[in-house]
Design an enzyme around this catalytic site. Sequence first.
Site, short mmCIF file in Angstrom:
data_model
loop_
_atom_site.label_atom_id
_atom_site.label_comp_id
_atom_site.label_asym_id
_atom_site.label_seq_id
_atom_site.Cartn_x
_atom_site.Cartn_y
_atom_site.Cartn_z
N TYR A 239 0.90 -1.15 0.00
CA TYR A 239 0.00 0.00 0.00
C TYR A 239 0.94 1.20 0.00
O TYR A 239 1.78 1.33 0.90
CB TYR A 239 -0.86 0.02 1.26
CG TYR A 239 -2.13 -0.80 1.18
CD1 TYR A 239 -2.52 -1.62 2.23
CD2 TYR A 239 -2.96 -0.74 0.06
CE1 TYR A 239 -3.69 -2.37 2.17
CE2 TYR A 239 -4.13 -1.49 -0.01
CZ TYR A 239 -4.49 -2.29 1.05
OH TYR A 239 -5.65 -3.03 1.00
N ASP A 267 -6.12 -0.83 -6.33
CA ASP A 267 -7.60 -0.73 -6.32
C ASP A 267 -8.11 -0.20 -4.98
O ASP A 267 -9.30 -0.30 -4.69
CB ASP A 267 -8.22 -2.11 -6.61
CG ASP A 267 -7.81 -3.15 -5.56
OD1 ASP A 267 -8.13 -4.34 -5.73
OD2 ASP A 267 -7.15 -2.76 -4.56
N HIS A 358 -10.03 -7.20 -5.21
CA HIS A 358 -9.72 -7.14 -3.77
C HIS A 358 -10.65 -8.07 -2.98
O HIS A 358 -11.02 -7.78 -1.84
CB HIS A 358 -9.89 -5.70 -3.28
CG HIS A 358 -8.94 -5.26 -2.22
ND1 HIS A 358 -7.81 -4.50 -2.43
CD2 HIS A 358 -8.99 -5.43 -0.88
CE1 HIS A 358 -7.21 -4.23 -1.28
NE2 HIS A 358 -7.89 -4.78 -0.32
C1 LIG Z 1 -9.94 -11.49 2.66
C2 LIG Z 1 -9.03 -10.29 2.71
C3 LIG Z 1 -8.52 -9.79 1.51
C4 LIG Z 1 -7.67 -8.68 1.53
C5 LIG Z 1 -7.34 -8.07 2.77
C6 LIG Z 1 -7.84 -8.57 3.98
C7 LIG Z 1 -8.69 -9.68 3.94
C8 LIG Z 1 -9.24 -10.22 5.23
N1 LIG Z 1 -6.57 -6.91 2.75
S1 LIG Z 1 -7.32 -5.55 3.36
O1 LIG Z 1 -7.49 -5.74 4.77
O2 LIG Z 1 -6.56 -4.38 3.04
O3 LIG Z 1 -8.59 -5.49 2.62
C9 LIG Z 1 -5.69 -6.77 1.72
C10 LIG Z 1 -4.49 -5.98 1.83
O4 LIG Z 1 -4.06 -5.62 2.93
N2 LIG Z 1 -3.82 -5.70 0.67
C11 LIG Z 1 -4.23 -6.16 -0.57
O5 LIG Z 1 -3.60 -5.87 -1.58
N3 LIG Z 1 -5.33 -6.98 -0.68
C12 LIG Z 1 -6.02 -7.30 0.44
N4 LIG Z 1 -7.06 -8.21 0.36
C13 LIG Z 1 -7.45 -8.76 -0.98
C14 LIG Z 1 -6.69 -10.06 -1.29
O6 LIG Z 1 -5.34 -9.78 -1.58
C15 LIG Z 1 -7.28 -10.77 -2.50
O7 LIG Z 1 -7.40 -9.84 -3.56
C16 LIG Z 1 -8.63 -11.41 -2.18
O8 LIG Z 1 -8.62 -11.93 -0.88
C17 LIG Z 1 -8.90 -12.56 -3.16
O9 LIG Z 1 -10.17 -13.05 -2.94
P1 LIG Z 1 -10.47 -14.37 -2.07
O10 LIG Z 1 -10.40 -13.95 -0.64
O11 LIG Z 1 -11.87 -14.75 -2.50
O12 LIG Z 1 -9.46 -15.43 -2.44
#
Ligand SMILES: Cc1cc2c(cc1C)[n+](S(=O)(=O)[O-])c1c(=O)[nH]c(=O)nc-1n2C[C@H](O)[C@H](O)[C@H](O)COP(=O)(O)O
Length: 495
Positions: A239, A267, A358
Site C-alpha cells: 500500500y 484498487d 480485492h
Molecule cells: C480477505 C481479505 C482480503 C484482503 C485483505 C484482507 C482480507 C481479510 N486486505 S485488506 O485488509 O486491506 O482489505 C488486503 C491488503 O491488505 N492488501 C491487498 O492488496 N489486498 C487485500 N485483500 C485482498 C486479497 O489480496 C485478494 O485480492 C482477495 O482476498 C482474493 O479473494 P479471495 O479472498 O476470495 O481469495
Amino acid sequence: MTKVELTGVEVAKHKSADDCWVIVHGRAYDVTDFLPEHPGGSKIILKYAGKDATEEFDPIHPPDTLEKYLPKDKHKGPVDMSTVVVEKQEVLPEEQERMKRIEEMPLLEQCYNLLDFEGVAKRVMKKTAWGYYSSAADDEITLRENQTAFQRIWFRPKILVNVEKVDFSTTMLGTKVDIPFYVTATALGKLGHVEGEVVLTRASARHNVVQMIPTLASCSFDEIMDAADASQVQWLQLYVNKDRAITKRIVEHAEKRGCKGLFITVDAPQLGRREKDMRLKFTDEGSNVQKGSGEKTDNSQGAARAISSFIDPGLCWDDIPWFRSVTKMPIVLKGVQRVEDVLRAVEVGCAGVVLSNHGGRQLDFARSGIEVLAETMPVLKKMGLEKKIEVYVDGGVRRATDIIKALCLGAKGVGIGRPFLYAMSAYGQEGVERAMQLLKDEMEMNMRLIGARTIEELNEGMVDARGLFSHGVGPVNFLAERVYDPLVGPPQRER
Ligand SMILES: Cc1cc2c(cc1C)[n+](S(=O)(=O)[O-])c1c(=O)[nH]c(=O)nc-1n2C[C@H](O)[C@H](O)[C@H](O)COP(=O)(O)O
C-alpha cells in the site's frame, strides 16, 4: 545502566485522557499526545489506560509499531509485570458458546474442500475476526460474483490422452513453483491466529507455494521473512504511503531481504465500505471510527481504518517510473480491472498485473478477475503482447477447477485469500497445509480428467467461456450458499 523497572502501581496512576500510559509487551508508553491521532479513535486506548494493552494491541499492529513511530521520550521503560494487576475478564456467554463450538468442531480430516474451512471458521472464530475476514463492500455482490463467475465456465475435456504422468509445476515471475497458486496478501493475520502471518509462511514453505506479504500484516515484515526457509519465494504487497520516503525505505528493505516481486495495490485509494465488519466492530469500542449521530460516518471500517489512513489516494500512472527507479524487483499492479489498464501496464514496463477486485472488498459491482481475464487475453494475443506481461487472477478461487479455468484462459497463476485465512483460524498451520494439499490432489485429478499433462497443455480450447460475460443467474452453489454469511441484518438496539 539498566533502567529501574516501573511497577504496575506507578503505571496505573497514568490513566486519564491528559495523562495516559499503556503497557505493551512489558514496556510502558506515554501515549497521551498520540490519543487524538490514533486512527482507531482514542476510546480504545483509554480503555487500557494505566493497564496492559498487549492483547488488544497485537492483532492490529505489527510488533515494532511503537518502537518505530512513538517518539523515544514517550518510551517509559520496562515494567515489572509481576506487579501489574490483571483484571479478571468475565467470559461473556457468547464467548462461552464459542468455546463450546471449538470443543465440538469437526476434525481436520473432515474438511474435504476449501469451503469446508469457511464453514468451520464461521462457527469458531471471534465475531470481529470473522467480520473482518468475511466482509466485503456494500451489498457484497462482487464477493458472490467472484465465485459464481467460475460457474459460468464449462470444460471441453480431451479424451484418450495418456495422462499417467501429470506435472502442474510452473514459474511465476521467473521462479519455479510446484503449483500455480500463491497465498495472496490479506491483512491482520493475528485476528485469526495468535501467531499471524508466520503460520502461512511455514505452510507455504512446506508446499513450495509463494507467499505475498501484506503491508498491513499483524506480524512485522522481518518476522515473516525470518520465518521462511531459505529456498522460499516471497513477494511484497505494497500500500503506497503518502510519505514516499517511508515507501522507499520499505521497498528497498524488502529487496535487500530477498523479496522476489513488488505487488503495488492499485484498487484501494480508500478502503471499501465493509458494513458487516463495521457493524460487528461497532459494538467493539476499538473501532470507534463511526462518530455519534449526525457526523459524517467514516467510509471504511474498524480495524482496517485504524491502520490504513496512510494510504495515498493520489497514487497514479506517473508514479510507476519512480518505482522502477527505486527497485529492481519485478513490479506487478494488483487490482487491475479492465484491459485498457493492462495495456497501460505493459507500456510503463510492469512485469505483471493481478486482475482482481480485492476479494469484493472495494468497489461493489466490479467484475470478477476471471471475467476481466477473458476480456484481456484475446486483446493481448491480437497485439502480440501476451509474452510481455504475466497476468494473474484472484478472487473466488475455491477449487482446482477454478485454477485450471484461469490457466486455460491465459493466467500465469492465481491468488487465494480467505480460504487460507479460514484454514489457519480454525486449524492453524496444519489446516493451511491440508488446504494446500487438497488443492494439489484436486489439481492432479482434474488435469487428468481434462486431458492435460502439463500447464503448457492448458489452453482456451479446453473451456467454453461464452456464458462468462452474461450475468444471468448461474447454477446455485449450495455449499457456498450454506457457508455464506449474509449481512448481519438491520441494527438491533444495543441492550
Ligand atoms: C480477505 C481479505 C482480503 C484482503 C485483505 C484482507 C482480507 C481479510 N486486505 S485488506 O485488509 O486491506 O482489505 C488486503 C491488503 O491488505 N492488501 C491487498 O492488496 N489486498 C487485500 N485483500 C485482498 C486479497 O489480496 C485478494 O485480492 C482477495 O482476498 C482474493 O479473494 P479471495 O479472498 O476470495 O481469495
